[in-house]
Design a protein around this motif. Structure first.
Motif, PDB file in Angstrom:
ATOM      1  N   SER A 200       3.556  10.311   3.342  1.00  0.00           N
ATOM      2  CA  SER A 200       2.691  11.070   2.434  1.00  0.00           C
ATOM      3  C   SER A 200       3.495  12.147   1.720  1.00  0.00           C
ATOM      4  CB  SER A 200       1.547  11.738   3.205  1.00  0.00           C
ATOM      5  OG  SER A 200       0.633  10.787   3.662  1.00  0.00           O
TER       6      SER A 200
ATOM      7  N   GLN B 157      -3.810  -6.362   0.797  1.00  0.00           N
ATOM      8  CA  GLN B 157      -3.543  -6.443   2.232  1.00  0.00           C
ATOM      9  C   GLN B 157      -4.493  -7.450   2.855  1.00  0.00           C
ATOM     10  OE1 GLN B 157      -2.832  -2.763   4.555  1.00  0.00           O
ATOM     11  NE2 GLN B 157      -4.733  -3.287   5.559  1.00  0.00           N
TER      12      GLN B 157
ATOM     13  N   GLY C 227       0.817  -1.193   0.000  1.00  0.00           N
ATOM     14  CA  GLY C 227       0.000   0.000   0.000  1.00  0.00           C
ATOM     15  C   GLY C 227       0.854   1.246   0.000  1.00  0.00           C
ATOM     16  N   TYR C 228       0.196   2.370   0.174  1.00  0.00           N
ATOM     17  CA  TYR C 228       0.891   3.652   0.199  1.00  0.00           C
ATOM     18  C   TYR C 228       0.029   4.652   0.951  1.00  0.00           C
ATOM     19  CZ  TYR C 228      -2.388   4.626  -3.578  1.00  0.00           C
ATOM     20  OH  TYR C 228      -3.545   4.772  -4.313  1.00  0.00           O
ATOM     21  N   TYR C 229       0.674   5.714   1.406  1.00  0.00           N
ATOM     22  CA  TYR C 229      -0.054   6.796   2.056  1.00  0.00           C
ATOM     23  C   TYR C 229      -0.407   7.840   1.016  1.00  0.00           C
ATOM     24  CZ  TYR C 229       0.359   5.507   6.947  1.00  0.00           C
ATOM     25  OH  TYR C 229       0.222   4.890   8.152  1.00  0.00           O
ATOM     26  N   GLU C 230      -1.625   8.289   1.058  1.00  0.00           N
ATOM     27  CA  GLU C 230      -2.076   9.384   0.202  1.00  0.00           C
ATOM     28  C   GLU C 230      -2.863  10.332   1.092  1.00  0.00           C
ATOM     29  OE1 GLU C 230      -3.610   9.201  -4.135  1.00  0.00           O
ATOM     30  OE2 GLU C 230      -5.359   8.983  -2.828  1.00  0.00           O
ATOM     31  N   GLN C 231      -2.406  11.553   1.179  1.00  0.00           N
ATOM     32  CA  GLN C 231      -3.014  12.563   2.043  1.00  0.00           C
ATOM     33  C   GLN C 231      -3.233  12.024   3.462  1.00  0.00           C
ATOM     34  OE1 GLN C 231      -6.521  13.891  -0.021  1.00  0.00           O
ATOM     35  NE2 GLN C 231      -5.335  14.905  -1.620  1.00  0.00           N
TER      36      GLN C 231
ATOM     37  N   HIS D 211      -3.557   9.066   4.621  1.00  0.00           N
ATOM     38  CA  HIS D 211      -4.412   7.891   4.808  1.00  0.00           C
ATOM     39  C   HIS D 211      -3.801   6.715   4.066  1.00  0.00           C
ATOM     40  CE1 HIS D 211      -7.679  10.033   6.787  1.00  0.00           C
ATOM     41  NE2 HIS D 211      -7.519  10.994   5.890  1.00  0.00           N
ATOM     42  N   TRP D 212      -3.729   5.574   4.736  1.00  0.00           N
ATOM     43  CA  TRP D 212      -3.159   4.362   4.162  1.00  0.00           C
ATOM     44  C   TRP D 212      -4.105   3.807   3.108  1.00  0.00           C
ATOM     45  CZ3 TRP D 212       1.303   2.111   3.711  1.00  0.00           C
ATOM     46  CH2 TRP D 212       1.398   0.769   3.355  1.00  0.00           C
ATOM     47  N   GLN D 213      -3.583   3.591   1.903  1.00  0.00           N
ATOM     48  CA  GLN D 213      -4.333   3.009   0.794  1.00  0.00           C
ATOM     49  C   GLN D 213      -3.817   1.587   0.591  1.00  0.00           C
ATOM     50  OE1 GLN D 213      -6.793   4.937  -0.485  1.00  0.00           O
ATOM     51  NE2 GLN D 213      -6.090   6.494   0.966  1.00  0.00           N
ATOM     52  N   PRO D 214      -4.533   0.568   1.094  1.00  0.00           N
ATOM     53  CA  PRO D 214      -4.017  -0.803   1.026  1.00  0.00           C
ATOM     54  C   PRO D 214      -4.088  -1.388  -0.376  1.00  0.00           C
ATOM     55  CG  PRO D 214      -6.200  -0.792   1.994  1.00  0.00           C
ATOM     56  CD  PRO D 214      -5.814   0.645   1.788  1.00  0.00           C
ATOM     57  N   ILE D 215      -3.092  -2.232  -0.692  1.00  0.00           N
ATOM     58  CA  ILE D 215      -3.049  -2.994  -1.934  1.00  0.00           C
ATOM     59  C   ILE D 215      -2.730  -4.435  -1.547  1.00  0.00           C
ATOM     60  CG2 ILE D 215      -1.873  -3.336  -4.131  1.00  0.00           C
ATOM     61  CD1 ILE D 215      -1.152  -0.351  -4.069  1.00  0.00           C
TER      62      ILE D 215
END
Length: 155
Positions: A151, A78, A66-70, A72-76
């Motif tokens: 982020s 997971q 995942g990654y942080y965007e603004q 918030h954790w965006q899971p991929i």
């Protein structure tokens, strides 16, 4: 009258004899489930282009990308598992003892994770069909203020 009292006491005694073993079995099953030790708890990150995160609480284990965007954790891809006394879909077991290399085992349906903490670094091996699927241990670090740092808000 005495007969009714004896019958009532006999019923209570029978109920107690049935209830006590049942409740002790439940207590035994619950005591087999341990919590994840404090040293493992928290969010651990593997800083690469696609960041992998391990998150552990007292009773949950989460592994995935995942990654942080603004902030918030965006899971991929997971997966989160809940602690249990036996492995079923969506659950895991935690080994209280370590293997010869110092790893605790997290058993999940279809495989396992071997984890250990050494000098502030979490080492993870993903095991499927008895083999380490990566061929090496993955390393993770805890990052203070990860949402801000990852982020891109703090340098």
């Amino acid at each position: 009258m005495r007969r009714l009292i004896k019958l009532g006491l006999g019923s209570l005694l029978l109920l107690a004899l049935i209830w006590v073993p049942t409740s002790s079995t439940e207590a035994t099953a619950q005591s087999q489930v341990s919590e994840i030790p404090n040293v493992y708890r928290g969010c651990w990150f593997q800083p690469e282009i696609l960041k992998y995160r391990v998150r552990m609480t007292a009773t949950t284990f989460t592994f995935g990308g995942g990654y942080y965007e603004q902030k918030h954790w965006q899971p991929i891809k997971q997966q989160t598992y809940r602690l249990s006394d036996q492995v079923t879909a969506g659950t895991f077991t935690w080994s209280r003892s370590t293997n010869t290399q110092g790893y605790h085992t997290i058993k999940v349906r279809g495989g396992a994770y071997h984890v250990k903490v050494s000098q502030g670094t979490l080492f993870v091996k993903q095991i499927r069909q008895g083999h380490d699927i990566n061929g090496y241990e993955l390393t993770f670090n805890q990052i203070s203020h990860a949402a801000q740092v990852l982020s891109g808000d703090v340098h």
